[in-house]
Write a protein that holds these residues in place. Structure first.
Motif: not given
Length: 442
Positions: A1-7, A68-73, A79-83, A115-117
């Protein structure tokens, strides 16, 4: 994931993902038609093809650095790791087919990333373009449903996967066929209608007046409500009635009395129309409601669906039987009696144990927060759609068999993607006017 803003204003990648979203949607509504009328016995292959599209979309998103590096990701990654870890431990301890573990990860994790995408790739402009296309799909499917209704149960148009005789075809009562549209079974058609319902009411609220001719709008509304009436499904009828009530209430709150009065008049004419041309379907559906009420109260059934049964809770296994083991897909690898856990909550508790309980609580909390947030957005923006869509998704997350039935699973996560866009784009619009795009605001 990246901190860069998406164009996001350049649009090439966004239009590409919009097409991917629509391909997954059309695959969902057409794979049943392929299976029951053209190519039989390729259920798994078609599902794998759709899953491949979703996987490609996710890899595409990572490659283009849309995530991006965000709390949702971060939450979704946890959750992915836990499951994944929990599923692997269940596999080692319970010693079942390893494909069950893959099915579980697919059902509980994979489509969340899709969905997040949607949130990261699509904005309000793309969303409303997508919704317009979704609305038009009711025209061919609605015509098909009418044709299915008037054809006998044994006609090829009413064929359902897994049926070999006329007696196997699902009917409402008195020989009236439960229409399945393009889907392999009636539940797929019900899910499709539920998915469209808030978008239909968005149209009724005045959206797309400049994009859809009045005659097209009337055709869409008539075919949608005819499809509901001919579904033979108590769930479809009660859901559309409940959503109609929500539509009237939010319209009242937003002082849109014109909508209410005009559609009440439309409703009265439509009821007369349905009663005259489809009287056998109405009588059969009334009989089905009466028969169901004699054997089971609707309120108690809804409570069992949402909160499970006392038997499930008394036999609760902290570790669970295995995530994915009670999915319809798992029937290919294991022989389990599904009758003791027919609803979603029971399935999730049986499969996941403690992690399943976390999943259920998360869905409850998320649904309540989203409902309140979308209601606030609707009030501030004078737009009925955010609230109506949150009502639909709340029902879907709490009641529908998301982890058990593949078509329901697909519609749920397509819908969740739309909800994320609504929360982002419409929510940002709540306090910022003339916004070009908002994909990185949350």
């Amino acid at each position: 994931m990246s901190k860069n803003k998406i164009k996001i204003d350049e649009g090439k990648s966004n239009n590409f993902f919009k097409r991917l979203f629509l391909i997954v949607f059309f695959f969902t509504i057409l794979e049943g038609a392929v299976r029951k009328w053209f190519i039989q016995g390729y259920d798994v292959q078609l599902i794998l093809l759709r899953d491949g599209l979703v996987l490609y979309s996710i890899f595409y998103g990572f490659n283009k650095r849309f995530f991006i590096k965000n709390w949702k990701e971060n939450i979704l990654l946890l959750w992915t790791i836990l499951v994944t870890v929990w599923s692997f431990l269940q596999f080692v301890i319970n010693d079942f087919n390893p494909f069950i573990t893959l099915i579980g990860i697919r059902n509980w994790v994979l489509y969340f990333w899709f969905s997040l995408l949607c949130l990261r790739c699509l904005g309000k402009k793309e969303l409303e373009s997508i919704l317009l296309i979704l609305l038009y799909t009711i025209i061919p499917i609605g015509i098909l449903v009418i044709y299915q209704h008037f054809m006998p149960a044994g006609h090829i148009i009413n064929k359902q996967v897994g049926t070999t005789t006329v007696e196997d075809i699902f009917t409402v009562a008195f020989g009236v066929v439960r229409t399945s549209g393009t889907f392999t079974f009636t539940s797929g058609q019900v899910q499709y209608l539920a998915f469209l319902t808030p978008i239909i009411f968005y149209l009724m609220g005045g959206k797309y007046n400049d994009s859809i001719s009045q005659i097209s709008k009337i055709i869409i509304l008539i075919l949608f409500f005819i499809s509901i009436a001919l579904s033979g499904s108590r769930g479809a009828i009660m859901n559309s009635g409940f959503m109609l009530l929500m539509f009237f209430l939010i319209s009242l709150k937003l002082n849109k009395m014109k909508n209410i009065l005009s559609y009440l008049f439309f409703g009265l004419i439509f009821i007369f129309f349905i009663s005259y041309f489809f009287d056998n379907a109405i009588e059969a559906t009334k009989f089905r409601f009466q028969e169901a009420s004699d054997s089971d109260q609707i309120s108690s059934r809804i409570m069992r669906i949402i909160f499970s049964t006392s038997e499930i809770w008394l036999n609760f296994n902290l570790f669970g039987e295995g995530i994915g083991i009670r999915s319809n897909l798992s029937k290919l690898f294991v022989n389990i009696n599904f009758t003791d856990a027919e609803n979603e909550t029971s399935k999730v508790l049986y499969e996941g144990g403690l992690v399943g309980l976390i999943f259920i609580l998360t869905k409850f909390i998320f649904s309540i927060i989203v409902l309140l947030k979308c209601y606030k957005i609707s009030i501030k923006t004078k737009n009925i759609f955010p609230f109506l869509y949150s009502v639909y998704m709340g029902q879907q997350l709490l009641v529908a068999q998301i982890t058990g039935q593949v078509t329901t699973h697909a519609f749920t996560f397509l819908g969740l993607g739309i909800l994320f866009i609504i929360l982002n784009s419409y929510g940002y619009e709540e306090s910022h006017l003339n916004i070009k795009d908002t994909r990185n605001n949350i």
